[in-house]
Design a protein around this motif. Structure first.
Motif, PDB file in Angstrom:
ATOM      1  N   CYS A  60       0.802  -1.228   0.000  1.00  0.00           N
ATOM      2  CA  CYS A  60       0.000   0.000   0.000  1.00  0.00           C
ATOM      3  C   CYS A  60       0.835   1.277   0.000  1.00  0.00           C
ATOM      4  CB  CYS A  60      -0.935   0.013   1.223  1.00  0.00           C
ATOM      5  SG  CYS A  60      -1.975  -1.451   1.383  1.00  0.00           S
ATOM      6  N   GLU A  65      -3.999   4.305   2.180  1.00  0.00           N
ATOM      7  CA  GLU A  65      -4.870   3.449   2.972  1.00  0.00           C
ATOM      8  C   GLU A  65      -5.214   2.197   2.164  1.00  0.00           C
ATOM      9  OE1 GLU A  65      -8.844   4.166   5.739  1.00  0.00           O
ATOM     10  OE2 GLU A  65      -8.620   5.270   3.868  1.00  0.00           O
ATOM     11  N   GLY A  66      -5.308   1.067   2.836  1.00  0.00           N
ATOM     12  CA  GLY A  66      -5.661  -0.156   2.143  1.00  0.00           C
ATOM     13  C   GLY A  66      -5.757  -1.331   3.085  1.00  0.00           C
ATOM     14  N   ASN A 106      -3.669   2.355   7.519  1.00  0.00           N
ATOM     15  CA  ASN A 106      -4.112   3.728   7.243  1.00  0.00           C
ATOM     16  C   ASN A 106      -3.097   4.560   6.460  1.00  0.00           C
ATOM     17  OD1 ASN A 106      -2.120   4.373   9.082  1.00  0.00           O
ATOM     18  ND2 ASN A 106      -3.500   5.280  10.600  1.00  0.00           N
ATOM     19  N   ARG A 117     -14.746  -2.239   5.290  1.00  0.00           N
ATOM     20  CA  ARG A 117     -14.253  -1.276   4.314  1.00  0.00           C
ATOM     21  C   ARG A 117     -14.266  -1.855   2.892  1.00  0.00           C
ATOM     22  NH1 ARG A 117     -11.422   3.122   6.010  1.00  0.00           N
ATOM     23  NH2 ARG A 117     -11.836   3.747   3.856  1.00  0.00           N
ATOM     24  N   LEU A 152     -12.170  -0.157   0.027  1.00  0.00           N
ATOM     25  CA  LEU A 152     -10.718  -0.198  -0.106  1.00  0.00           C
ATOM     26  C   LEU A 152     -10.261  -1.399  -0.937  1.00  0.00           C
ATOM     27  CD1 LEU A 152      -9.483   0.647   3.506  1.00  0.00           C
ATOM     28  CD2 LEU A 152      -9.494   2.146   1.502  1.00  0.00           C
TER      29      LEU A 152
END
Length: 296
Positions: A119, A123-124, A139, A247, A250
């Protein structure tokens, strides 16, 4: 001049980076502070690492050209399995002891290494799918949430060990065809009594189970049953380990041999449960080199 390590229990890959040159990678045995003593880790770093350095032709060229001076390394970044929060200070202290010239030393978990490699500073969701499985919500700076994988007995969906475990279970419970079972026994020279012996009475059962993935990879293109087995393993991983992060916006990125060799099935499974796959690396080292070169 920086040194980056990606370490597992079996091997450690070291990237030696000097300004204006391509990274040089050397390998030593694995370093794991959970399973090895301080003295053993010091020996690997002091003896084995230095021997590999002196044997490597590219390292010799860097030294002769003056790009790798006696002050190497200025910074050391170590990422490894077993580097839990309570072990970070110990590993950093050992690295400072072996590399006293370094002005910066960091020791982190392999999971943070995977997150930084996959990443960068964005973020991921980062995942490791190899012999074992792990994942985290990242983050762009640090891990903010982590679903524990719990090992191949209690969890580890998506891993090579669970893939091998499910292969055995499906073969001998009649969920896969008799022809496929006969082919498995013919090629691997393994029978159910031998499998029971290897899993329950010999050490490193997780590695043995993961090694059975070789049979799957050889025949997955012509055996739809094996495709379903792999799909289901990945679908369970995403549902059990990734869904709790909440999430779906993402990208989910992966590092590890299982993710790499089965990436077609992985992408299909992710599409089935509505996750977007980001980057897939076989090893995190390439991404870690990029991360730290940009940082420096």
């Amino acid at each position: 001049m920086i040194l980056i390590a990606d370490s597992g229990s079996t091997k450690t890959d070291w990237a030696i980076i000097a300004a204006g040159t391509e990274p040089v990678v050397i390998q030593t045995q694995g370093i794991n502070p959970v399973h090895q003593s301080r003295e053993e880790i010091v020996r690997i770093l002091s003896d084995e690492f230095q021997t590999r350095m002196s044997e490597n032709q590219e390292v010799r060229k860097l030294k002769s050209s003056g790009r790798l001076t006696p002050e190497f390394p200025y910074a050391v970044y170590f990422y490894g399995s077993g580097v839990r929060p309570e072990k970070e200070a110990l590993v950093a202290q050992i690295l400072y002891e072996v590399f006293p010239q370094a002005s910066t030393v960091e020791a982190h978990s392999d999971l943070l290494g995977a997150a930084r490699a996959l990443c960068g500073r964005k973020e991921g969701i980062a995942c490791i799918l190899g012999t074992g499985a792990n994942s985290c919500l990242y983050n762009g700076t640090q891990i903010v949430k982590h679903t524990p994988a719990m090992g191949y007995i209690l969890g580890d969906e998506g891993s090579g060990a669970v893939l091998g475990k499910r292969l055995i279970h499906h073969l001998y419970s009649g969920q896969l065809s008799e022809d496929l079972k006969n082919l498995f026994e013919q090629e691997t020279k393994l029978t159910l009594p031998i499998l029971i012996e290897r899993v329950y009475r010999q050490p490193l059962a997780n590695r043995f189970l993961a090694s059975l993935s070789d049979f799957i990879s050889r025949h997955i293109d012509e055996e739809e049953e094996l495709q379903t087995l792999v799909h289901d393993n990945f679908t369970d991983f995403l549902s059990i380990n990734i869904n709790p992060y909440g999430r779906p916006d993402l990208p989910v990125s992966f590092v590890g041999s299982v993710a790499w060799y089965y990436q077609h099935q992985l992408r299909e499974a992710a599409d089935r449960v509505h996750f977007k796959v980001g980057t897939i690396f076989r090893s995190p080292l390439e991404g870690l080199i990029k991360y730290h070169q940009e940082k420096s």
